[in-house]
Motif scaffolding. Structure first.
Motif, PDB file in Angstrom:
ATOM      1  N   PRO A  40     -16.303  66.313  67.323  1.00 26.61           N
ATOM      2  CA  PRO A  40     -14.989  67.138  67.515  1.00 26.61           C
ATOM      3  C   PRO A  40     -14.345  67.088  68.828  1.00 26.61           C
ATOM      4  N   LYS A  41     -12.985  66.922  68.888  1.00 23.96           N
ATOM      5  CA  LYS A  41     -12.352  66.908  70.121  1.00 23.96           C
ATOM      6  C   LYS A  41     -11.395  67.872  70.262  1.00 23.96           C
ATOM      7  N   VAL A  42     -11.242  68.769  71.474  1.00 25.37           N
ATOM      8  CA  VAL A  42     -10.269  69.642  71.645  1.00 25.37           C
ATOM      9  C   VAL A  42      -9.377  69.250  72.869  1.00 25.37           C
ATOM     10  N   SER A  43      -8.191  69.321  72.579  1.00 21.58           N
ATOM     11  CA  SER A  43      -7.042  68.983  73.362  1.00 21.58           C
ATOM     12  C   SER A  43      -6.452  70.460  73.897  1.00 21.58           C
ATOM     13  N   ARG A  44      -6.278  70.470  75.153  1.00 23.15           N
ATOM     14  CA  ARG A  44      -5.324  71.713  75.571  1.00 23.15           C
ATOM     15  C   ARG A  44      -4.018  71.151  75.892  1.00 23.15           C
ATOM     16  N   ILE A  45      -3.057  72.040  75.308  1.00 25.28           N
ATOM     17  CA  ILE A  45      -1.767  71.429  75.742  1.00 25.28           C
ATOM     18  C   ILE A  45      -0.936  72.679  75.978  1.00 25.28           C
ATOM     19  N   LEU A  78      -6.484  59.835  67.617  1.00 26.84           N
ATOM     20  CA  LEU A  78      -8.058  60.173  66.822  1.00 26.84           C
ATOM     21  C   LEU A  78      -7.938  59.265  65.657  1.00 26.84           C
ATOM     22  N   ARG A  79      -9.305  59.083  65.396  1.00 24.15           N
ATOM     23  CA  ARG A  79      -9.493  58.374  64.081  1.00 24.15           C
ATOM     24  C   ARG A  79      -9.211  58.841  62.797  1.00 24.15           C
ATOM     25  N   GLN A  80      -8.724  57.996  61.990  1.00 24.98           N
ATOM     26  CA  GLN A  80      -8.445  58.535  60.672  1.00 24.98           C
ATOM     27  C   GLN A  80      -9.762  59.519  60.184  1.00 24.98           C
ATOM     28  N   GLY A  81      -9.631  60.572  59.615  1.00 22.44           N
ATOM     29  CA  GLY A  81     -10.660  61.436  59.053  1.00 22.44           C
ATOM     30  C   GLY A  81     -11.415  62.014  59.991  1.00 22.44           C
ATOM     31  N   THR A  82     -11.020  62.058  61.187  1.00 22.48           N
ATOM     32  CA  THR A  82     -11.731  63.100  62.066  1.00 22.48           C
ATOM     33  C   THR A  82     -10.730  64.269  62.395  1.00 22.48           C
ATOM     34  N   THR A  83     -11.162  65.060  63.268  1.00 22.34           N
ATOM     35  CA  THR A  83     -10.566  66.337  63.165  1.00 22.34           C
ATOM     36  C   THR A  83     -10.003  66.659  64.646  1.00 22.34           C
ATOM     37  N   LEU A  84      -8.644  67.037  64.612  1.00 29.49           N
ATOM     38  CA  LEU A  84      -7.874  67.040  65.760  1.00 29.49           C
ATOM     39  C   LEU A  84      -7.927  68.627  66.043  1.00 29.49           C
ATOM     40  N   ARG A  85      -8.459  69.046  67.379  1.00 30.22           N
ATOM     41  CA  ARG A  85      -8.488  70.337  67.432  1.00 30.22           C
ATOM     42  C   ARG A  85      -7.453  70.569  68.728  1.00 30.22           C
TER      43      ARG A  85
END
Ligand code: C2O
Ligand code: CU
Ligand code: CU
Length: 475
Positions: A40-45, A78-85
Protein backbone atom coordinates in the motif's frame (compact mmCIF):
# COMPACT_ATOMS: atom_id res chain seq x y z
CA UNK A 1 10.64 18.96 -21.81
CA UNK A 2 10.48 18.58 -18.08
CA UNK A 3 7.84 16.67 -16.26
CA UNK A 4 6.69 17.62 -12.83
CA UNK A 5 8.69 16.45 -9.88
CA UNK A 6 8.62 16.80 -6.15
CA UNK A 7 10.72 19.65 -4.88
CA UNK A 8 13.35 18.78 -2.35
CA UNK A 9 11.29 19.99 0.54
CA UNK A 10 8.21 17.91 0.02
CA UNK A 11 10.33 14.94 -0.98
CA UNK A 12 11.95 15.19 2.43
CA UNK A 13 8.58 15.43 4.07
CA UNK A 14 7.38 12.41 2.13
CA UNK A 15 10.42 10.39 3.01
CA UNK A 16 9.90 11.20 6.66
CA UNK A 17 6.41 9.85 6.28
CA UNK A 18 7.75 6.69 4.75
CA UNK A 19 10.17 6.16 7.58
CA UNK A 20 7.49 6.78 10.15
CA UNK A 21 4.87 4.49 8.75
CA UNK A 22 6.89 2.17 6.53
CA UNK A 23 4.73 2.72 3.50
CA UNK A 24 5.89 3.61 0.06
CA UNK A 25 5.39 6.86 -1.76
CA UNK A 26 4.01 6.94 -5.23
CA UNK A 27 4.32 10.56 -6.08
CA UNK A 28 7.14 10.48 -8.56
CA UNK A 29 7.99 9.60 -12.10
CA UNK A 30 10.36 6.88 -10.98
CA UNK A 31 9.97 3.26 -11.78
CA UNK A 32 10.73 1.98 -8.35
CA UNK A 33 7.01 1.46 -8.04
CA UNK A 34 7.20 -1.64 -10.13
CA UNK A 35 9.17 -3.30 -7.40
CA UNK A 36 6.65 -2.18 -4.80
CA UNK A 37 3.49 -2.75 -6.72
CA UNK A 38 1.87 -4.87 -4.05
CA UNK A 39 2.48 -2.67 -1.04
CA UNK A 40 0.00 0.00 0.00
CA UNK A 41 1.21 3.49 -0.76
CA UNK A 42 0.46 6.77 0.88
CA UNK A 43 0.79 10.05 -0.82
CA UNK A 44 0.61 13.28 1.12
CA UNK A 45 -0.70 16.09 -0.98
CA UNK A 46 -0.81 19.63 0.26
CA UNK A 47 -2.69 22.26 -1.71
CA UNK A 48 -1.32 25.70 -0.84
CA UNK A 49 -0.34 29.00 -2.41
CA UNK A 50 3.03 28.82 -4.17
CA UNK A 51 5.19 30.61 -6.69
CA UNK A 52 6.41 28.81 -9.76
CA UNK A 53 8.34 29.65 -12.85
CA UNK A 54 6.26 28.75 -15.88
CA UNK A 55 7.17 31.24 -18.60
CA UNK A 56 10.78 30.25 -19.03
CA UNK A 57 12.19 33.27 -17.24
CA UNK A 58 13.11 32.30 -13.73
CA UNK A 59 12.99 35.91 -12.58
CA UNK A 60 9.27 36.02 -13.41
CA UNK A 61 7.52 33.82 -10.92
CA UNK A 62 3.79 33.27 -11.03
CA UNK A 63 1.66 33.14 -7.91
CA UNK A 64 -0.46 29.99 -8.11
CA UNK A 65 -2.31 27.48 -5.99
CA UNK A 66 -0.39 24.23 -6.18
CA UNK A 67 -0.33 20.69 -4.86
CA UNK A 68 3.02 20.26 -3.11
CA UNK A 69 4.31 23.48 -4.62
CA UNK A 70 4.41 22.19 -8.20
CA UNK A 71 2.37 22.90 -11.33
CA UNK A 72 0.84 20.57 -12.32
CA UNK A 73 0.54 18.58 -9.09
CA UNK A 74 2.83 15.58 -8.56
CA UNK A 75 2.34 12.75 -11.03
CA UNK A 76 0.60 10.01 -9.07
CA UNK A 77 1.30 6.57 -10.50
CA UNK A 78 0.12 3.21 -9.41
CA UNK A 79 -0.54 -0.16 -10.96
CA UNK A 80 -3.99 -1.31 -11.89
CA UNK A 81 -5.61 -3.12 -8.99
CA UNK A 82 -3.44 -1.58 -6.27
CA UNK A 83 -4.66 0.94 -3.73
CA UNK A 84 -4.03 4.64 -3.79
CA UNK A 85 -3.98 6.29 -0.39
CA UNK A 86 -3.78 10.04 -0.42
CA UNK A 87 -3.80 12.25 2.62
CA UNK A 88 -4.82 15.72 1.58
CA UNK A 89 -3.81 18.49 3.97
CA UNK A 90 -5.40 21.81 3.21
CA UNK A 91 -2.87 24.63 3.19
CA UNK A 92 -5.26 27.05 1.49
CA UNK A 93 -7.20 29.88 3.12
CA UNK A 94 -10.50 28.32 2.00
CA UNK A 95 -12.13 24.91 1.85
CA UNK A 96 -11.06 22.40 -0.77
CA UNK A 97 -11.61 18.79 -1.85
CA UNK A 98 -9.85 16.52 -4.33
CA UNK A 99 -11.80 14.81 -7.08
CA UNK A 100 -10.20 11.83 -8.87
CA UNK A 101 -11.49 12.48 -12.33
CA UNK A 102 -12.45 9.43 -14.36
CA UNK A 103 -11.76 6.86 -11.67
CA UNK A 104 -14.62 4.47 -10.98
CA UNK A 105 -14.36 4.69 -7.20
CA UNK A 106 -16.64 4.50 -4.16
CA UNK A 107 -18.88 7.54 -3.89
CA UNK A 108 -17.45 8.59 -0.52
CA UNK A 109 -14.04 9.06 -2.20
CA UNK A 110 -15.34 11.17 -5.09
CA UNK A 111 -14.43 14.52 -3.54
CA UNK A 112 -17.56 16.55 -4.17
CA UNK A 113 -18.10 19.00 -1.29
CA UNK A 114 -21.48 18.76 0.36
CA UNK A 115 -22.51 15.81 -1.79
CA UNK A 116 -19.94 13.11 -1.01
CA UNK A 117 -17.90 14.65 1.82
CA UNK A 118 -17.65 17.85 3.84
CA UNK A 119 -15.19 20.33 2.42
CA UNK A 120 -11.72 20.13 3.95
CA UNK A 121 -11.35 23.25 6.05
CA UNK A 122 -8.14 25.26 6.07
CA UNK A 123 -5.64 23.31 8.18
CA UNK A 124 -7.81 20.20 8.00
CA UNK A 125 -7.19 16.91 6.22
CA UNK A 126 -9.06 14.16 4.46
CA UNK A 127 -7.82 10.63 3.78
CA UNK A 128 -8.70 9.26 0.38
CA UNK A 129 -8.25 5.58 -0.46
CA UNK A 130 -9.46 3.62 -3.46
CA UNK A 131 -8.32 0.94 -5.90
CA UNK A 132 -8.77 2.01 -9.50
CA UNK A 133 -10.23 -0.87 -11.51
CA UNK A 134 -9.13 0.63 -14.82
CA UNK A 135 -5.67 1.32 -16.18
CA UNK A 136 -5.22 4.57 -18.05
CA UNK A 137 -4.59 8.29 -17.97
CA UNK A 138 -6.65 10.02 -15.31
CA UNK A 139 -6.23 13.14 -13.21
CA UNK A 140 -7.13 14.84 -9.99
CA UNK A 141 -8.27 18.35 -9.27
CA UNK A 142 -9.98 20.56 -6.75
CA UNK A 143 -13.77 20.31 -6.70
CA UNK A 144 -14.41 23.24 -4.37
CA UNK A 145 -14.44 26.78 -5.69
CA UNK A 146 -13.12 24.89 -8.67
CA UNK A 147 -13.29 27.72 -11.18
CA UNK A 148 -10.73 29.65 -9.13
CA UNK A 149 -8.86 26.77 -7.51
CA UNK A 150 -8.36 24.87 -10.78
CA UNK A 151 -7.90 28.09 -12.67
CA UNK A 152 -5.03 28.96 -10.35
CA UNK A 153 -3.45 25.57 -10.70
CA UNK A 154 -4.94 22.83 -8.51
CA UNK A 155 -4.78 19.89 -10.89
CA UNK A 156 -2.42 16.98 -11.45
CA UNK A 157 -2.14 13.73 -13.41
CA UNK A 158 -2.96 10.26 -12.12
CA UNK A 159 -1.60 7.36 -14.16
CA UNK A 160 -2.84 3.84 -13.61
CA UNK A 161 -0.40 1.49 -15.29
CA UNK A 162 -1.50 -1.58 -17.18
CA UNK A 163 -0.35 -4.90 -15.76
CA UNK A 164 1.07 -5.55 -19.22
CA UNK A 165 1.88 -2.20 -20.79
CA UNK A 166 2.31 -1.95 -24.56
CA UNK A 167 5.84 -2.02 -25.98
CA UNK A 168 7.01 1.55 -26.53
CA UNK A 169 10.35 3.29 -26.39
CA UNK A 170 9.08 6.06 -24.13
CA UNK A 171 5.92 6.79 -22.18
CA UNK A 172 5.43 10.55 -22.00
CA UNK A 173 2.78 12.68 -20.38
CA UNK A 174 1.72 16.18 -21.36
CA UNK A 175 -0.47 17.87 -18.80
CA UNK A 176 -1.64 20.88 -20.77
CA UNK A 177 -2.91 23.93 -18.90
CA UNK A 178 -4.07 27.31 -20.06
CA UNK A 179 -3.53 30.54 -18.15
CA UNK A 180 -4.45 34.13 -18.57
CA UNK A 181 -1.27 35.89 -17.59
CA UNK A 182 -0.53 39.58 -17.20
CA UNK A 183 2.75 40.93 -18.60
CA UNK A 184 4.39 40.39 -15.19
CA UNK A 185 3.43 36.68 -15.43
CA UNK A 186 0.78 36.95 -12.71
CA UNK A 187 -2.59 35.29 -13.24
CA UNK A 188 -5.10 37.92 -14.31
CA UNK A 189 -7.91 38.47 -11.80
CA UNK A 190 -11.58 38.40 -12.76
CA UNK A 191 -12.49 34.73 -12.73
CA UNK A 192 -16.19 35.41 -12.81
CA UNK A 193 -16.69 37.53 -15.88
CA UNK A 194 -20.40 37.14 -16.64
CA UNK A 195 -19.95 37.78 -20.31
CA UNK A 196 -17.29 35.10 -20.72
CA UNK A 197 -19.16 32.74 -18.48
CA UNK A 198 -22.12 32.87 -20.86
CA UNK A 199 -19.88 32.23 -23.85
CA UNK A 200 -16.89 29.94 -24.13
CA UNK A 201 -15.45 30.55 -20.69
CA UNK A 202 -12.14 31.92 -19.54
CA UNK A 203 -9.80 30.99 -22.37
CA UNK A 204 -6.31 32.22 -21.50
CA UNK A 205 -3.28 33.45 -23.40
CA UNK A 206 -0.53 31.07 -22.24
CA UNK A 207 -0.54 27.31 -22.71
CA UNK A 208 1.91 25.24 -20.69
CA UNK A 209 2.95 21.61 -20.92
CA UNK A 210 3.82 20.07 -17.56
CA UNK A 211 3.84 23.53 -16.04
CA UNK A 212 6.26 25.22 -18.43
CA UNK A 213 5.93 27.20 -21.59
CA UNK A 214 7.28 24.52 -23.93
CA UNK A 215 9.75 24.96 -26.74
CA UNK A 216 11.12 21.66 -28.00
CA UNK A 217 10.57 18.02 -27.27
CA UNK A 218 13.71 16.16 -28.25
CA UNK A 219 12.96 12.96 -30.11
CA UNK A 220 14.90 10.26 -31.89
CA UNK A 221 13.99 9.12 -35.39
CA UNK A 222 12.37 5.69 -35.41
CA UNK A 223 11.29 5.66 -31.79
CA UNK A 224 7.74 4.90 -30.73
CA UNK A 225 6.37 7.18 -28.04
CA UNK A 226 3.22 6.66 -26.09
CA UNK A 227 2.06 10.19 -25.48
CA UNK A 228 -0.56 10.79 -22.83
CA UNK A 229 -2.37 14.05 -23.47
CA UNK A 230 -4.36 15.65 -20.68
CA UNK A 231 -6.30 18.86 -21.19
CA UNK A 232 -6.36 20.30 -17.68
CA UNK A 233 -7.51 23.75 -18.79
CA UNK A 234 -10.63 25.31 -17.30
CA UNK A 235 -12.06 26.40 -20.66
CA UNK A 236 -9.72 26.02 -23.62
CA UNK A 237 -10.59 23.35 -26.17
CA UNK A 238 -7.65 22.03 -28.18
CA UNK A 239 -7.31 20.45 -31.60
CA UNK A 240 -3.76 19.14 -31.89
CA UNK A 241 -2.09 18.40 -35.20
CA UNK A 242 1.31 16.71 -35.27
CA UNK A 243 2.65 18.09 -38.53
CA UNK A 244 4.51 15.40 -40.50
CA UNK A 245 3.32 12.63 -38.18
CA UNK A 246 0.41 10.22 -37.93
CA UNK A 247 -0.54 9.77 -34.29
CA UNK A 248 -2.78 6.80 -33.56
CA UNK A 249 -5.32 7.24 -30.78
CA UNK A 250 -5.33 4.16 -28.53
CA UNK A 251 -7.28 5.40 -25.51
CA UNK A 252 -9.71 8.20 -24.71
CA UNK A 253 -10.26 9.33 -21.13
CA UNK A 254 -8.13 6.41 -20.00
CA UNK A 255 -10.32 3.81 -21.70
CA UNK A 256 -8.79 1.82 -24.56
CA UNK A 257 -10.46 2.36 -27.93
CA UNK A 258 -9.99 0.81 -31.37
CA UNK A 259 -6.61 2.23 -32.47
CA UNK A 260 -7.43 4.85 -35.08
CA UNK A 261 -6.18 7.98 -36.75
CA UNK A 262 -8.06 10.99 -35.42
CA UNK A 263 -10.62 12.57 -37.76
CA UNK A 264 -8.95 15.09 -40.07
CA UNK A 265 -5.67 14.40 -38.29
CA UNK A 266 -6.69 16.56 -35.32
CA UNK A 267 -6.87 15.31 -31.78
CA UNK A 268 -9.82 17.15 -30.28
CA UNK A 269 -9.59 17.59 -26.53
CA UNK A 270 -12.12 19.52 -24.49
CA UNK A 271 -11.32 20.48 -20.90
CA UNK A 272 -10.83 17.38 -18.71
CA UNK A 273 -10.40 15.05 -21.69
CA UNK A 274 -7.44 12.77 -22.25
CA UNK A 275 -6.11 10.91 -25.26
CA UNK A 276 -3.32 8.37 -25.32
CA UNK A 277 -1.66 8.36 -28.72
CA UNK A 278 1.06 6.24 -30.23
CA UNK A 279 3.51 8.34 -32.14
CA UNK A 280 6.05 6.73 -34.43
CA UNK A 281 8.79 9.27 -34.98
CA UNK A 282 9.00 9.12 -38.77
CA UNK A 283 10.53 12.55 -39.30
CA UNK A 284 14.02 13.19 -40.58
CA UNK A 285 16.95 13.27 -38.19
CA UNK A 286 18.00 16.84 -37.48
CA UNK A 287 14.67 18.42 -38.47
CA UNK A 288 11.93 19.83 -36.32
CA UNK A 289 8.15 19.63 -36.73
CA UNK A 290 5.48 21.77 -35.09
CA UNK A 291 2.60 20.52 -33.01
CA UNK A 292 -0.17 22.97 -33.82
CA UNK A 293 -3.38 23.72 -31.95
CA UNK A 294 -5.86 25.18 -34.40
CA UNK A 295 -9.13 24.77 -32.55
CA UNK A 296 -10.13 28.42 -32.48
CA UNK A 297 -10.56 30.13 -35.83
CA UNK A 298 -7.72 32.51 -36.57
CA UNK A 299 -6.04 31.70 -33.25
CA UNK A 300 -3.91 28.80 -34.33
CA UNK A 301 -0.52 28.58 -32.60
CA UNK A 302 2.42 26.22 -32.33
CA UNK A 303 2.21 24.49 -28.98
CA UNK A 304 5.61 22.84 -29.14
CA UNK A 305 8.06 21.44 -31.71
CA UNK A 306 9.25 17.88 -32.07
CA UNK A 307 12.96 18.32 -32.56
CA UNK A 308 14.83 15.38 -34.02
CA UNK A 309 18.22 14.38 -32.86
CA UNK A 310 20.76 14.07 -35.67
CA UNK A 311 21.30 10.39 -34.86
CA UNK A 312 20.18 7.83 -37.47
CA UNK A 313 16.80 6.13 -36.93
CA UNK A 314 16.53 3.80 -33.97
CA UNK A 315 15.07 1.10 -36.23
CA UNK A 316 14.82 0.76 -40.02
CA UNK A 317 11.01 0.50 -40.11
CA UNK A 318 8.38 1.75 -37.68
CA UNK A 319 7.80 -0.50 -34.71
CA UNK A 320 5.36 -3.28 -35.52
CA UNK A 321 4.48 -3.94 -31.89
CA UNK A 322 0.70 -4.11 -31.40
CA UNK A 323 -1.03 -0.80 -30.73
CA UNK A 324 -4.13 -2.01 -28.96
CA UNK A 325 -4.15 -1.60 -25.18
CA UNK A 326 -5.36 -4.40 -22.91
CA UNK A 327 -9.08 -3.98 -22.14
CA UNK A 328 -10.38 -2.53 -18.88
CA UNK A 329 -13.15 -4.27 -16.92
CA UNK A 330 -15.84 -1.73 -17.84
CA UNK A 331 -19.30 -3.31 -18.09
CA UNK A 332 -21.01 -3.03 -21.48
CA UNK A 333 -24.47 -1.48 -21.36
CA UNK A 334 -27.40 -3.51 -22.60
CA UNK A 335 -29.11 -1.15 -25.00
CA UNK A 336 -32.23 -3.28 -25.32
CA UNK A 337 -33.16 -2.83 -21.66
CA UNK A 338 -31.54 0.52 -20.97
CA UNK A 339 -33.50 3.36 -19.41
CA UNK A 340 -33.44 6.48 -21.53
CA UNK A 341 -32.86 10.01 -20.27
CA UNK A 342 -32.96 13.22 -22.21
CA UNK A 343 -30.31 15.69 -21.13
CA UNK A 344 -30.98 19.10 -22.62
CA UNK A 345 -28.15 21.58 -22.37
CA UNK A 346 -29.54 25.07 -22.20
CA UNK A 347 -28.66 28.72 -21.80
CA UNK A 348 -25.65 30.86 -22.51
CA UNK A 349 -25.62 33.65 -25.01
CA UNK A 350 -27.30 32.97 -28.28
CA UNK A 351 -25.25 33.57 -31.32
CA UNK A 352 -25.69 33.70 -35.04
CA UNK A 353 -23.90 31.19 -37.21
CA UNK A 354 -20.93 33.53 -37.39
CA UNK A 355 -20.41 33.10 -33.68
CA UNK A 356 -20.16 36.82 -33.07
CA UNK A 357 -23.70 38.02 -32.51
CA UNK A 358 -25.04 38.22 -28.98
CA UNK A 359 -28.61 38.22 -27.88
CA UNK A 360 -30.59 36.94 -25.00
CA UNK A 361 -28.45 38.45 -22.25
CA UNK A 362 -31.64 39.25 -20.40
CA UNK A 363 -31.51 35.87 -18.71
CA UNK A 364 -28.01 36.64 -17.44
CA UNK A 365 -25.16 34.17 -17.68
CA UNK A 366 -27.13 31.19 -16.52
CA UNK A 367 -26.89 27.75 -17.98
CA UNK A 368 -29.19 24.86 -17.26
CA UNK A 369 -29.98 21.21 -17.74
CA UNK A 370 -33.59 20.32 -18.46
CA UNK A 371 -34.71 23.69 -17.14
CA UNK A 372 -32.85 23.45 -13.81
CA UNK A 373 -29.65 25.20 -12.80
CA UNK A 374 -27.45 23.79 -10.07
CA UNK A 375 -24.68 26.25 -9.52
CA UNK A 376 -21.36 26.16 -7.69
CA UNK A 377 -19.36 23.04 -7.00
CA UNK A 378 -21.63 20.61 -5.23
CA UNK A 379 -23.90 20.80 -2.21
CA UNK A 380 -25.99 18.64 0.06
CA UNK A 381 -29.35 19.94 -1.09
CA UNK A 382 -29.02 18.89 -4.70
CA UNK A 383 -32.00 16.92 -5.85
CA UNK A 384 -30.94 14.37 -8.43
CA UNK A 385 -32.20 14.78 -11.97
CA UNK A 386 -33.22 11.13 -11.87
CA UNK A 387 -32.71 7.94 -9.92
CA UNK A 388 -31.75 4.68 -11.54
CA UNK A 389 -31.68 1.16 -10.15
CA UNK A 390 -28.19 -0.07 -9.48
CA UNK A 391 -27.04 -2.36 -12.27
CA UNK A 392 -29.41 -0.96 -14.90
CA UNK A 393 -28.08 0.22 -18.22
CA UNK A 394 -28.70 3.87 -18.92
CA UNK A 395 -28.70 5.96 -22.07
CA UNK A 396 -27.98 9.67 -21.75
CA UNK A 397 -29.20 11.55 -24.77
CA UNK A 398 -27.46 14.91 -24.76
CA UNK A 399 -29.12 17.60 -26.82
CA UNK A 400 -27.08 20.74 -26.97
CA UNK A 401 -29.59 23.54 -27.41
CA UNK A 402 -26.90 26.18 -26.96
CA UNK A 403 -24.50 27.90 -29.32
CA UNK A 404 -21.44 26.71 -27.37
CA UNK A 405 -19.32 23.60 -26.93
CA UNK A 406 -19.70 21.55 -23.75
CA UNK A 407 -17.41 18.78 -22.50
CA UNK A 408 -20.03 16.87 -20.49
CA UNK A 409 -18.61 14.80 -17.66
CA UNK A 410 -20.17 12.04 -15.55
CA UNK A 411 -18.57 11.05 -12.25
CA UNK A 412 -18.04 7.48 -11.09
CA UNK A 413 -18.66 5.71 -14.42
CA UNK A 414 -17.28 5.37 -17.93
CA UNK A 415 -19.71 5.51 -20.80
CA UNK A 416 -19.71 4.30 -24.35
CA UNK A 417 -20.29 6.97 -26.98
CA UNK A 418 -22.93 5.59 -29.34
CA UNK A 419 -24.03 8.22 -31.83
CA UNK A 420 -23.50 11.78 -32.90
CA UNK A 421 -26.44 13.44 -34.64
CA UNK A 422 -27.93 9.99 -35.12
CA UNK A 423 -24.86 8.51 -36.79
CA UNK A 424 -23.03 5.68 -34.98
CA UNK A 425 -19.48 6.69 -34.05
CA UNK A 426 -16.89 5.04 -36.32
CA UNK A 427 -14.81 3.45 -33.56
CA UNK A 428 -15.56 1.80 -30.25
CA UNK A 429 -15.19 4.79 -27.97
CA UNK A 430 -15.47 5.15 -24.20
CA UNK A 431 -14.98 8.08 -21.91
CA UNK A 432 -16.03 10.00 -18.85
CA UNK A 433 -16.28 13.31 -20.72
CA UNK A 434 -17.85 13.80 -24.12
CA UNK A 435 -17.38 16.95 -26.12
CA UNK A 436 -20.74 18.12 -27.46
CA UNK A 437 -20.68 20.63 -30.30
CA UNK A 438 -23.11 23.55 -30.58
CA UNK A 439 -26.57 22.16 -31.40
CA UNK A 440 -25.22 18.63 -31.53
CA UNK A 441 -27.09 15.57 -30.33
CA UNK A 442 -24.85 12.94 -28.71
CA UNK A 443 -25.97 9.66 -27.24
CA UNK A 444 -23.91 7.75 -24.66
CA UNK A 445 -24.66 4.67 -22.56
CA UNK A 446 -23.30 3.12 -19.39
CA UNK A 447 -24.13 0.58 -16.72
CA UNK A 448 -25.17 2.36 -13.53
CA UNK A 449 -23.29 -0.09 -11.34
CA UNK A 450 -21.79 2.34 -8.86
CA UNK A 451 -24.13 3.38 -6.04
CA UNK A 452 -24.34 6.98 -4.93
CA UNK A 453 -25.14 10.50 -6.04
CA UNK A 454 -22.94 11.42 -8.98
CA UNK A 455 -22.25 14.73 -10.63
CA UNK A 456 -23.03 15.27 -14.27
CA UNK A 457 -21.70 18.60 -15.48
CA UNK A 458 -19.94 20.60 -18.11
CA UNK A 459 -16.19 20.80 -17.49
CA UNK A 460 -15.86 24.36 -18.71
CA UNK A 461 -15.63 25.69 -15.18
CA UNK A 462 -17.70 28.82 -15.73
CA UNK A 463 -20.43 26.70 -17.29
CA UNK A 464 -20.48 24.33 -14.34
CA UNK A 465 -20.48 27.19 -11.84
CA UNK A 466 -23.19 28.93 -13.86
CA UNK A 467 -25.67 26.06 -13.80
CA UNK A 468 -24.66 23.45 -16.38
CA UNK A 469 -24.60 20.81 -13.69
CA UNK A 470 -26.84 18.22 -12.13
CA UNK A 471 -26.61 14.93 -10.26
CA UNK A 472 -27.95 11.47 -10.83
CA UNK A 473 -28.66 8.88 -8.13
CA UNK A 474 -27.75 5.22 -8.49
CA UNK A 475 -29.35 3.11 -5.74
CU1 C2O B 1 -13.25 16.65 -13.33
CU2 C2O B 1 -16.80 17.12 -11.42
O1 C2O B 1 -15.04 16.92 -12.37
CU1 CU C 1 -14.98 13.64 -12.50
CU1 CU D 1 -20.16 23.98 -21.16
Amino acid sequence: MTTSFLPALSRRRLLTTVAASSVAVIASQSNRLHAEAESPKVSRIRPAPAEVSMVGNDALRTGVLAYDGVIPGPVLRLRQGTTLRAVVENGLAEGTTVHWHGIRLPNAMDGVPGLTQPTIRPGGRFDYAFSPPDAGTFWYHSHDDSLVQMGRGLAGPLIVEELEPPAVDRDLLWTIQDWRLEPDAQIAPGFSNRMEAAMDGRVGNTVTINGRLPDNLRVRAGERVRLRLLNAAIARIMALRFVGHSPIVVALDGQPCDPHEPAAGRILLGPAMRADVMLDMQGEPGRSYPVVDDFYDRLSYTLVRLSYDAAPPLRPHPSDAPLRLPPNPVPRPDLATAVFHDIRLQGGMMSGTGGGGMMGMGGGAAWGINGQSMTGDGSADMQPLFRIDRGRSCILDFRNETAWWHPMHLHGHSFSVLKRDGVPVPHDEWGDTVLVRPREHVRVAFVADNPGDWMLHCHVMEHQAGGLMTTIRVS
